[in-house]
Design an enzyme around this catalytic site. Structure first.
Site, PDB file in Angstrom:
ATOM      1  N   GLY A  46      26.148 -15.245  27.043  1.00  0.00           N
ATOM      2  CA  GLY A  46      26.135 -14.552  25.763  1.00  0.00           C
ATOM      3  C   GLY A  46      25.945 -13.062  25.957  1.00  0.00           C
ATOM      4  O   GLY A  46      25.415 -12.622  26.978  1.00  0.00           O
ATOM      5  N   GLN A  51      23.701  -4.626  23.843  1.00  0.00           N
ATOM      6  CA  GLN A  51      23.656  -4.528  25.306  1.00  0.00           C
ATOM      7  C   GLN A  51      24.754  -3.634  25.874  1.00  0.00           C
ATOM      8  O   GLN A  51      24.683  -3.227  27.025  1.00  0.00           O
ATOM      9  CB  GLN A  51      23.768  -5.931  25.931  1.00  0.00           C
ATOM     10  CG  GLN A  51      22.552  -6.796  25.651  1.00  0.00           C
ATOM     11  CD  GLN A  51      22.762  -8.187  26.205  1.00  0.00           C
ATOM     12  OE1 GLN A  51      23.352  -9.040  25.563  1.00  0.00           O
ATOM     13  NE2 GLN A  51      22.298  -8.410  27.426  1.00  0.00           N
ATOM     14  N   CYS A  92      18.836 -12.902  31.261  1.00  0.00           N
ATOM     15  CA  CYS A  92      19.534 -11.933  30.419  1.00  0.00           C
ATOM     16  C   CYS A  92      20.332 -10.991  31.312  1.00  0.00           C
ATOM     17  O   CYS A  92      19.830 -10.549  32.342  1.00  0.00           O
ATOM     18  CB  CYS A  92      18.502 -11.152  29.611  1.00  0.00           C
ATOM     19  SG  CYS A  92      19.206  -9.896  28.541  1.00  0.00           S
ATOM     20  N   LEU A  93      21.562 -10.679  30.902  1.00  0.00           N
ATOM     21  CA  LEU A  93      22.393  -9.759  31.692  1.00  0.00           C
ATOM     22  C   LEU A  93      21.772  -8.363  31.774  1.00  0.00           C
ATOM     23  O   LEU A  93      22.074  -7.614  32.694  1.00  0.00           O
ATOM     24  CB  LEU A  93      23.802  -9.666  31.089  1.00  0.00           C
ATOM     25  CG  LEU A  93      24.664 -10.932  31.197  1.00  0.00           C
ATOM     26  CD1 LEU A  93      25.990 -10.726  30.461  1.00  0.00           C
ATOM     27  CD2 LEU A  93      24.916 -11.310  32.655  1.00  0.00           C
ATOM     28  N   HIS A 134      18.480 -15.873  21.272  1.00  0.00           N
ATOM     29  CA  HIS A 134      18.284 -14.798  22.260  1.00  0.00           C
ATOM     30  C   HIS A 134      19.155 -13.587  21.903  1.00  0.00           C
ATOM     31  O   HIS A 134      18.670 -12.446  21.895  1.00  0.00           O
ATOM     32  CB  HIS A 134      18.636 -15.355  23.650  1.00  0.00           C
ATOM     33  CG  HIS A 134      18.607 -14.355  24.762  1.00  0.00           C
ATOM     34  ND1 HIS A 134      17.722 -14.442  25.819  1.00  0.00           N
ATOM     35  CD2 HIS A 134      19.371 -13.256  24.998  1.00  0.00           C
ATOM     36  CE1 HIS A 134      17.940 -13.425  26.646  1.00  0.00           C
ATOM     37  NE2 HIS A 134      18.927 -12.694  26.186  1.00  0.00           N
ATOM     38  N   GLU A 135      20.429 -13.845  21.581  1.00  0.00           N
ATOM     39  CA  GLU A 135      21.344 -12.734  21.264  1.00  0.00           C
ATOM     40  C   GLU A 135      20.973 -12.079  19.936  1.00  0.00           C
ATOM     41  O   GLU A 135      21.102 -10.869  19.783  1.00  0.00           O
ATOM     42  CB  GLU A 135      22.800 -13.213  21.233  1.00  0.00           C
ATOM     43  CG  GLU A 135      23.318 -13.855  22.506  1.00  0.00           C
ATOM     44  CD  GLU A 135      23.044 -13.058  23.773  1.00  0.00           C
ATOM     45  OE1 GLU A 135      22.958 -11.823  23.704  1.00  0.00           O
ATOM     46  OE2 GLU A 135      22.900 -13.677  24.839  1.00  0.00           O
ATOM     47  N   HIS A 138      18.422  -9.511  20.443  1.00  0.00           N
ATOM     48  CA  HIS A 138      18.979  -8.238  20.929  1.00  0.00           C
ATOM     49  C   HIS A 138      19.389  -7.352  19.757  1.00  0.00           C
ATOM     50  O   HIS A 138      19.153  -6.146  19.782  1.00  0.00           O
ATOM     51  CB  HIS A 138      20.218  -8.489  21.795  1.00  0.00           C
ATOM     52  CG  HIS A 138      19.927  -8.808  23.231  1.00  0.00           C
ATOM     53  ND1 HIS A 138      19.194  -7.968  24.045  1.00  0.00           N
ATOM     54  CD2 HIS A 138      20.289  -9.864  24.006  1.00  0.00           C
ATOM     55  CE1 HIS A 138      19.118  -8.506  25.266  1.00  0.00           C
ATOM     56  NE2 HIS A 138      19.766  -9.660  25.267  1.00  0.00           N
TER      57      HIS A 138
HETATM   58 NI    NI Z   1      20.052 -11.048  26.820  1.00  0.00          NI
END
Ligand code: NI
Length: 167
Positions: A46, A51, A92-93, A134-135, A138
């Site tokens: 995701g 991000q 997380c990226l 989670h997204e 963000h």
């Molecule tokens: Ni993330």
């Protein structure tokens, strides 16, 4: 399509609160295409627009094994969450190499616009539920490490800053 740069924690821009998309137009389409390419290239499940330093309420994800079922959520809103909670190991990226436990509602119902600007409702459990929540964090400027203890979070911060300097 353009591969975008993913912001890395503790970049302060990750704490920006995203604005609602007013119209699902060609700009949003391009953003979504670029975000999908960026997410697949980074092997993530995701990615939130936050991000990639675009502060609009746009999420892309793909929790399928074959990586061929992209899901796009524009202006997502959680309309129902189960009382039952579940602890999951999250990553997380924007925080590469860090995984830790976060407790969240097990099942959620989310309403969002699709690429045609139509409202869709999705019920999600398992990884999909975790990913949506989670997204969506963000988009509110929240990174998952903020659920961890201050001690852990500071350790992660130090590690990330060291890693950034080494890159
Ligand atoms: Ni993330």
């Amino acid at each position: 399509m353009t591969q975008l740069t993913i912001l890395r924690y503790p970049d302060p821009r990750l704490h920006t609160v995203a604005q609602a998309v007013t119209k699902v137009d060609a700009h949003v389409q391009t953003l979504v295409d670029d975000m999908l390419q960026t997410m697949y290239a980074a092997e993530g499940v995701g990615l939130a627009a936050t991000q990639v330093d675009v502060h609009q309420r746009v999420i892309v994800m793909d929790v399928s094994e074959d990586r061929n079922q992209p899901l796009v959520l524009i202006n997502p809103k959680i309309v129902w969450a189960s009382d039952e909670k579940k602890i999951n190991d999250e990553g997380c990226l924007s925080v590469p190499g860090i995984y830790d436990n976060v407790e969240r509602p097990a099942v959620v119902t989310v309403e969002a616009l699709d690429m045609d600007g139509n409202t869709q409702t999705y019920q999600a459990d398992g990884l999909k539920s975790v990913c949506i929540q989670h997204e969506m964090d963000h988009l509110m400027g929240k990174v998952f490490v903020e659920y961890l203890s201050p001690l852990k979070r500071n350790r992660i911060k130090t590690k990330m800053i060291k890693q950034l300097k080494a890159d």
